[in-house]
Design a protein around this motif. Structure first.
Motif, PDB file in Angstrom:
ATOM      1  N   SER A   8       2.637   0.818  18.309  1.00 62.52           N
ATOM      2  CA  SER A   8       1.580  -0.081  17.893  1.00 62.52           C
ATOM      3  C   SER A   8       2.099  -1.510  17.802  1.00 62.52           C
ATOM      4  O   SER A   8       3.205  -1.756  17.347  1.00 62.52           O
ATOM      5  CB  SER A   8       1.022   0.352  16.529  1.00 62.52           C
ATOM      6  OG  SER A   8       0.093  -0.590  16.060  1.00 62.52           O
ATOM      7  N   SER A   9       1.261  -2.452  18.287  1.00 58.64           N
ATOM      8  CA  SER A   9       1.624  -3.859  18.211  1.00 58.64           C
ATOM      9  C   SER A   9       1.231  -4.462  16.867  1.00 58.64           C
ATOM     10  O   SER A   9       1.567  -5.594  16.561  1.00 58.64           O
ATOM     11  CB  SER A   9       0.938  -4.642  19.340  1.00 58.64           C
ATOM     12  OG  SER A   9      -0.471  -4.504  19.244  1.00 58.64           O
ATOM     13  N   GLU A  10       0.456  -3.707  16.061  1.00 56.22           N
ATOM     14  CA  GLU A  10       0.020  -4.191  14.764  1.00 56.22           C
ATOM     15  C   GLU A  10       1.180  -4.147  13.764  1.00 56.22           C
ATOM     16  O   GLU A  10       1.919  -3.168  13.703  1.00 56.22           O
ATOM     17  CB  GLU A  10      -1.133  -3.312  14.233  1.00 56.22           C
ATOM     18  CG  GLU A  10      -2.402  -3.394  15.043  1.00 56.22           C
ATOM     19  CD  GLU A  10      -3.084  -4.743  14.884  1.00 56.22           C
ATOM     20  OE1 GLU A  10      -2.966  -5.325  13.794  1.00 56.22           O
ATOM     21  OE2 GLU A  10      -3.698  -5.214  15.843  1.00 56.22           O
ATOM     22  N   PRO A  11       1.343  -5.191  12.987  1.00 49.92           N
ATOM     23  CA  PRO A  11       2.404  -5.169  11.973  1.00 49.92           C
ATOM     24  C   PRO A  11       2.116  -4.115  10.912  1.00 49.92           C
ATOM     25  O   PRO A  11       0.972  -3.943  10.486  1.00 49.92           O
ATOM     26  CB  PRO A  11       2.346  -6.584  11.383  1.00 49.92           C
ATOM     27  CG  PRO A  11       0.954  -7.061  11.669  1.00 49.92           C
ATOM     28  CD  PRO A  11       0.567  -6.437  12.972  1.00 49.92           C
ATOM     29  N   LYS A  12       3.151  -3.382  10.520  1.00 53.49           N
ATOM     30  CA  LYS A  12       2.967  -2.331   9.529  1.00 53.49           C
ATOM     31  C   LYS A  12       2.667  -2.907   8.154  1.00 53.49           C
ATOM     32  O   LYS A  12       1.894  -2.344   7.394  1.00 53.49           O
ATOM     33  CB  LYS A  12       4.225  -1.453   9.473  1.00 53.49           C
ATOM     34  CG  LYS A  12       4.385  -0.549  10.682  1.00 53.49           C
ATOM     35  CD  LYS A  12       5.585   0.367  10.500  1.00 53.49           C
ATOM     36  CE  LYS A  12       5.711   1.330  11.674  1.00 53.49           C
ATOM     37  NZ  LYS A  12       6.860   2.242  11.511  1.00 53.49           N
ATOM     38  N   GLY A  13       3.298  -4.002   7.854  1.00 52.31           N
ATOM     39  CA  GLY A  13       3.069  -4.612   6.562  1.00 52.31           C
ATOM     40  C   GLY A  13       3.805  -3.881   5.444  1.00 52.31           C
ATOM     41  O   GLY A  13       4.462  -2.864   5.641  1.00 52.31           O
ATOM     42  N   ARG A  14       3.650  -4.413   4.269  1.00 51.54           N
ATOM     43  CA  ARG A  14       4.343  -3.874   3.110  1.00 51.54           C
ATOM     44  C   ARG A  14       3.426  -2.947   2.328  1.00 51.54           C
ATOM     45  O   ARG A  14       2.264  -3.266   2.092  1.00 51.54           O
ATOM     46  CB  ARG A  14       4.785  -5.043   2.223  1.00 51.54           C
ATOM     47  CG  ARG A  14       5.672  -4.655   1.066  1.00 51.54           C
ATOM     48  CD  ARG A  14       6.152  -5.916   0.375  1.00 51.54           C
ATOM     49  NE  ARG A  14       7.036  -5.634  -0.733  1.00 51.54           N
ATOM     50  CZ  ARG A  14       7.565  -6.561  -1.526  1.00 51.54           C
ATOM     51  NH1 ARG A  14       7.286  -7.830  -1.301  1.00 51.54           N
ATOM     52  NH2 ARG A  14       8.351  -6.244  -2.520  1.00 51.54           N
ATOM     53  N   LYS A  15       3.953  -1.793   1.949  1.00 54.83           N
ATOM     54  CA  LYS A  15       3.166  -0.837   1.180  1.00 54.83           C
ATOM     55  C   LYS A  15       3.304  -1.162  -0.309  1.00 54.83           C
ATOM     56  O   LYS A  15       4.403  -1.240  -0.843  1.00 54.83           O
ATOM     57  CB  LYS A  15       3.639   0.596   1.449  1.00 54.83           C
ATOM     58  CG  LYS A  15       2.836   1.650   0.691  1.00 54.83           C
ATOM     59  CD  LYS A  15       3.272   3.039   1.067  1.00 54.83           C
ATOM     60  CE  LYS A  15       2.549   4.096   0.232  1.00 54.83           C
ATOM     61  NZ  LYS A  15       1.086   3.998   0.368  1.00 54.83           N
ATOM     62  N   ILE A  16       2.174  -1.345  -0.957  1.00 58.82           N
ATOM     63  CA  ILE A  16       2.154  -1.659  -2.382  1.00 58.82           C
ATOM     64  C   ILE A  16       1.884  -0.385  -3.179  1.00 58.82           C
ATOM     65  O   ILE A  16       0.896   0.307  -2.944  1.00 58.82           O
ATOM     66  CB  ILE A  16       1.078  -2.715  -2.701  1.00 58.82           C
ATOM     67  CG1 ILE A  16       1.321  -3.987  -1.892  1.00 58.82           C
ATOM     68  CG2 ILE A  16       1.050  -3.028  -4.198  1.00 58.82           C
ATOM     69  CD1 ILE A  16       2.633  -4.668  -2.181  1.00 58.82           C
ATOM     70  N   THR A  17       2.763  -0.084  -4.101  1.00 62.52           N
ATOM     71  CA  THR A  17       2.586   1.078  -4.968  1.00 62.52           C
ATOM     72  C   THR A  17       2.004   0.628  -6.303  1.00 62.52           C
ATOM     73  O   THR A  17       2.014  -0.559  -6.635  1.00 62.52           O
ATOM     74  CB  THR A  17       3.925   1.781  -5.225  1.00 62.52           C
ATOM     75  OG1 THR A  17       4.791   0.881  -5.950  1.00 62.52           O
ATOM     76  CG2 THR A  17       4.602   2.171  -3.910  1.00 62.52           C
ATOM     77  N   LEU A  18       1.503   1.581  -7.065  1.00 61.76           N
ATOM     78  CA  LEU A  18       0.941   1.247  -8.366  1.00 61.76           C
ATOM     79  C   LEU A  18       2.000   0.646  -9.278  1.00 61.76           C
ATOM     80  O   LEU A  18       1.715  -0.290 -10.046  1.00 61.76           O
ATOM     81  CB  LEU A  18       0.334   2.504  -9.007  1.00 61.76           C
ATOM     82  CG  LEU A  18      -0.351   2.304 -10.361  1.00 61.76           C
ATOM     83  CD1 LEU A  18      -1.458   1.280 -10.268  1.00 61.76           C
ATOM     84  CD2 LEU A  18      -0.883   3.640 -10.889  1.00 61.76           C
ATOM     85  N   LYS A  19       3.219   1.138  -9.157  1.00 65.06           N
ATOM     86  CA  LYS A  19       4.311   0.604  -9.973  1.00 65.06           C
ATOM     87  C   LYS A  19       4.559  -0.862  -9.647  1.00 65.06           C
ATOM     88  O   LYS A  19       4.730  -1.702 -10.550  1.00 65.06           O
ATOM     89  CB  LYS A  19       5.588   1.410  -9.743  1.00 65.06           C
ATOM     90  CG  LYS A  19       6.770   0.950 -10.582  1.00 65.06           C
ATOM     91  CD  LYS A  19       7.995   1.826 -10.338  1.00 65.06           C
ATOM     92  CE  LYS A  19       9.176   1.341 -11.179  1.00 65.06           C
ATOM     93  NZ  LYS A  19      10.388   2.182 -10.948  1.00 65.06           N
ATOM     94  N   MET A  20       4.570  -1.184  -8.356  1.00 63.07           N
ATOM     95  CA  MET A  20       4.758  -2.572  -7.935  1.00 63.07           C
ATOM     96  C   MET A  20       3.610  -3.452  -8.444  1.00 63.07           C
ATOM     97  O   MET A  20       3.828  -4.578  -8.893  1.00 63.07           O
ATOM     98  CB  MET A  20       4.840  -2.654  -6.409  1.00 63.07           C
ATOM     99  CG  MET A  20       6.081  -2.003  -5.817  1.00 63.07           C
ATOM    100  SD  MET A  20       5.971  -1.851  -4.015  1.00 63.07           S
ATOM    101  CE  MET A  20       5.894  -3.562  -3.524  1.00 63.07           C
ATOM    102  N   ALA A  21       2.407  -2.914  -8.363  1.00 67.19           N
ATOM    103  CA  ALA A  21       1.241  -3.673  -8.803  1.00 67.19           C
ATOM    104  C   ALA A  21       1.305  -3.953 -10.302  1.00 67.19           C
ATOM    105  O   ALA A  21       0.988  -5.059 -10.748  1.00 67.19           O
ATOM    106  CB  ALA A  21      -0.035  -2.922  -8.456  1.00 67.19           C
TER     107      ALA A  21
END
Length: 263
Positions: A8-21
């Motif tokens: 995929s050419s789409e950037p995966k990006g950063r996964k935000i978890t509830l803990k991070m939030a």
């Protein structure tokens, strides 16, 4: 990579978890609960933050978001929503259910006229609306219902006339219509509204790549006009504006233009 599958050419990006939030949840000086997830390379609206939908302020600016889901309506207490500098081409109709919203920043996205719903006119408590740096050719007539609106940003769009609905906003103090293809004679349509010009001096490292490029392009156009002959000082400063909430926060001087403000 598995055989037969295309990368995929789409950037995966950063996964935000509830803990991070939860770690990003802060208390403002005036006692508001603010969830700041700005500049985190987020490509998809984090579903986990729905568990924190009782916050007063939500900042998702300077990310890579292309869509805001209808579930945004669950943030019923929101008074401040910042989505500037993403890749949004549409605002969900559900935005109209955020009846406590005081400030909405949609600056520097990809919003066209069809991407801005009429439901935005349901935000009756809204005082600040920033729609600058998009591709709007017109704005919804329902904006005339925003009777509490004080500040409106429409700079760097494709407007060819001053929106008629602005006449019906009794408390509107400032509107920024710079860098739109509006004929000079049509400028007189808002003679009762104060048109402000602000110069924000910021470090280049503080701007996102898109905003920085726009500033450089504007500077190049100004230099080109100067090389062709004398120009009015007012035009020089018009080309140097950086209308972005980043610039607002990094304001260091307004002595050149003699004015300051949030737009």
């Amino acid at each position: 990579m598995a055989k037969g599958k295309k990368q995929s050419s789409e950037p995966k990006g950063r996964k935000i978890t509830l803990k991070m939030a939860k770690l990003a949840l802060k208390l403002t000086v005036d006692g508001k609960r603010r969830l700041d997830l700005s500049n985190m390379e987020i490509t998809t609206f984090p579903k986990c933050i729905l568990k924190l939908c009782d916050v007063d302020e939500l900042d998702l600016s300077r990310n890579l978001l292309k869509k805001i889901p209808d579930s945004i309506a669950k943030f019923v207490n929101l008074c401040f929503l910042d989505l500037h500098s993403n890749q949004l081409d549409k605002v969900p109709e559900a935005i109209g259910r955020l009846r406590n919203l005081y400030s909405l920043n949609l600056c520097n996205n990809c919003l066209s006229t069809v991407g801005l719903p009429n439901e935005i006119g349901l935000l009756r408590k809204l005082r600040s609306l920033n729609l600058g740096m998009n591709v709007l050719e017109s704005i919804p007539s329902s904006i005339a219902a925003l009777k509490e609106l004080r500040h409106l940003g429409l700079f760097n769009n494709q407007l060819t006339r001053v929106p008629e609905c602005l006449r019906n906003l009794p408390y509107l103090e400032t509107v920024n219509l710079k860098c739109n293809p509006i004929p000079l004679e049509d400028d007189k349509g808002i003679d009762t509204i104060q048109r402000v010009e602000c110069l924000y001096l910021v470090r280049e490292s503080s701007l996102c790549a898109c905003c920085l490029q726009k500033v450089k392009d504007n500077r190049q156009r100004v230099n080109s006009r100067l090389s062709r002959g004398p120009t009015h000082r007012k035009s020089i400063f018009a080309g140097l504006n950086t209308p972005n909430s980043v610039a607002k926060g990094m304001l260091t001087s307004s002595s050149c233009s003699g004015k300051s403000g949030g737009w």
